[in-house]
Design a protein around this motif. Sequence first.
Motif, PDB file in Angstrom:
ATOM      1  N   ARG A 250       0.853  -1.189   0.000  1.00  0.00           N
ATOM      2  CA  ARG A 250       0.000   0.000   0.000  1.00  0.00           C
ATOM      3  C   ARG A 250       0.892   1.242   0.000  1.00  0.00           C
TER       4      ARG A 250
ATOM      5  N   ARG B  32      -4.875   9.585  -0.347  1.00  0.00           N
ATOM      6  CA  ARG B  32      -5.078   8.677  -1.482  1.00  0.00           C
ATOM      7  C   ARG B  32      -4.031   7.582  -1.441  1.00  0.00           C
ATOM      8  N   TRP B  33      -4.418   6.388  -1.926  1.00  0.00           N
ATOM      9  CA  TRP B  33      -3.414   5.335  -1.957  1.00  0.00           C
ATOM     10  C   TRP B  33      -3.648   4.360  -3.091  1.00  0.00           C
ATOM     11  N   ARG B  34      -2.574   3.638  -3.379  1.00  0.00           N
ATOM     12  CA  ARG B  34      -2.579   2.544  -4.345  1.00  0.00           C
ATOM     13  C   ARG B  34      -2.233   1.268  -3.603  1.00  0.00           C
TER      14      ARG B  34
ATOM     15  N   LEU C 149     -10.358   9.487  -7.399  1.00  0.00           N
ATOM     16  CA  LEU C 149      -9.323   8.469  -7.193  1.00  0.00           C
ATOM     17  C   LEU C 149      -7.985   8.952  -7.709  1.00  0.00           C
ATOM     18  N   PRO C 150      -6.884   8.396  -7.217  1.00  0.00           N
ATOM     19  CA  PRO C 150      -5.575   8.731  -7.783  1.00  0.00           C
ATOM     20  C   PRO C 150      -5.537   8.409  -9.272  1.00  0.00           C
TER      21      PRO C 150
ATOM     22  N   GLU D 240      -4.258  -4.769  -8.771  1.00  0.00           N
ATOM     23  CA  GLU D 240      -3.978  -3.417  -8.305  1.00  0.00           C
ATOM     24  C   GLU D 240      -5.275  -2.634  -8.192  1.00  0.00           C
ATOM     25  N   THR D 241      -5.310  -1.725  -7.227  1.00  0.00           N
ATOM     26  CA  THR D 241      -6.487  -0.889  -7.041  1.00  0.00           C
ATOM     27  C   THR D 241      -6.072   0.424  -6.393  1.00  0.00           C
ATOM     28  N   THR D 242      -6.997   1.377  -6.352  1.00  0.00           N
ATOM     29  CA  THR D 242      -6.754   2.676  -5.736  1.00  0.00           C
ATOM     30  C   THR D 242      -7.919   3.026  -4.828  1.00  0.00           C
TER      31      THR D 242
END
Length: 351
Positions: free
Chosen positions: A146, A158-160, A349-350, A332-334
């Motif tokens: 993360r 925000r994160w990935r 979202l990013p 993968e997700t954000t």
Amino acid sequence: MKSRHLGTHGPRTSWFRWADLDLLAVENERVRLVIWPGHGADLLEFRHKASDLDVLWKNPYVWPPRQRALDQPHGMRSEFYDVFHGGWFVSLPNGFFPTDYFGAPLGCHGELQSVPWTAEILEESVERVRVRLTGRSVRTPWVLTRELELAAGEPVMRWRERLDNRSAQRLPVAWLHHPAFGGPLIDGAELVTNARTLLTPPADRPELGQLRPSYRGAWPQAPEQPGGQMRDCSQVPPAGSALEHVVHLTDFPCGWGCVWNAARNLGCGLRWDERVFPYAWSWAAGKGHDTYPIWGACHTITLQPSTSPLLPFAQLVATDQVRWVDGHGSVETTMAVGFTTTRDEVLPLPT
């Protein structure tokens, strides 16, 4: 935990020790996050600095947080409830129910929420801070990475995330984020979302629930039992009331929801990728059950983006309501979470 940093400084990180825990604070002029890398990278605090409101629920029976289950007989998901402090954690790879995961015994909410994660500061500048958190499973072949980003002057984190399968086998996961909101923000608040459909989970003992099990209808109404009176599940139960329910939200145009307090003109919004998380669970309670594990001390509402509905893991796999990840593959997700002063503001979202 009382915030020590309510100034107007820009983005920064700091390590500190509290209640024998090594914690990482990530903050800017408007918000402060406290992360516990040693236990699932749990988020212990998400504070709106202008009002000094921490919007995450704290379990008074497990606060300060505990890292280990008690040296007592285990059952009834006690291995999880011994350390269930509230806050925000991730559930992987088996969702809520304990299971046998291809020979690996896993407890409630899986092992990624209990193993220690590593934390690395990637950037700390006047523009932003970026932090990488990595959890590596022990009994199963999963790695979750993360990367958080908090920019100067913004009330939004925000994160990935990337979930990696270290094995050669194609494997299923029930993947869930579990933020539990509490404190003054939820007094008189509502859950605002663009979900079009509400589901109630099935029940082996329906008499123990307040809503009719296995119901499907339009959000936010669900029939109570007995009697069938419709309940508005968007309303947070008053503190101390006996109202409690668990519902699933789905059919999202985009993954979004907000705990909105009109009296404070403040909300905490959550945005996620509905292609990865087509469901969101919401547990709402005025005080929770009067017996174990809450003992009538739980005033909360959750909004939990999930790959899957609330069912035992074997049943999710049998009905193909899981996320499959190829051998040596990844997903993968954000996501974004932050404070809003507009009821219907959808966070970006990013990119």
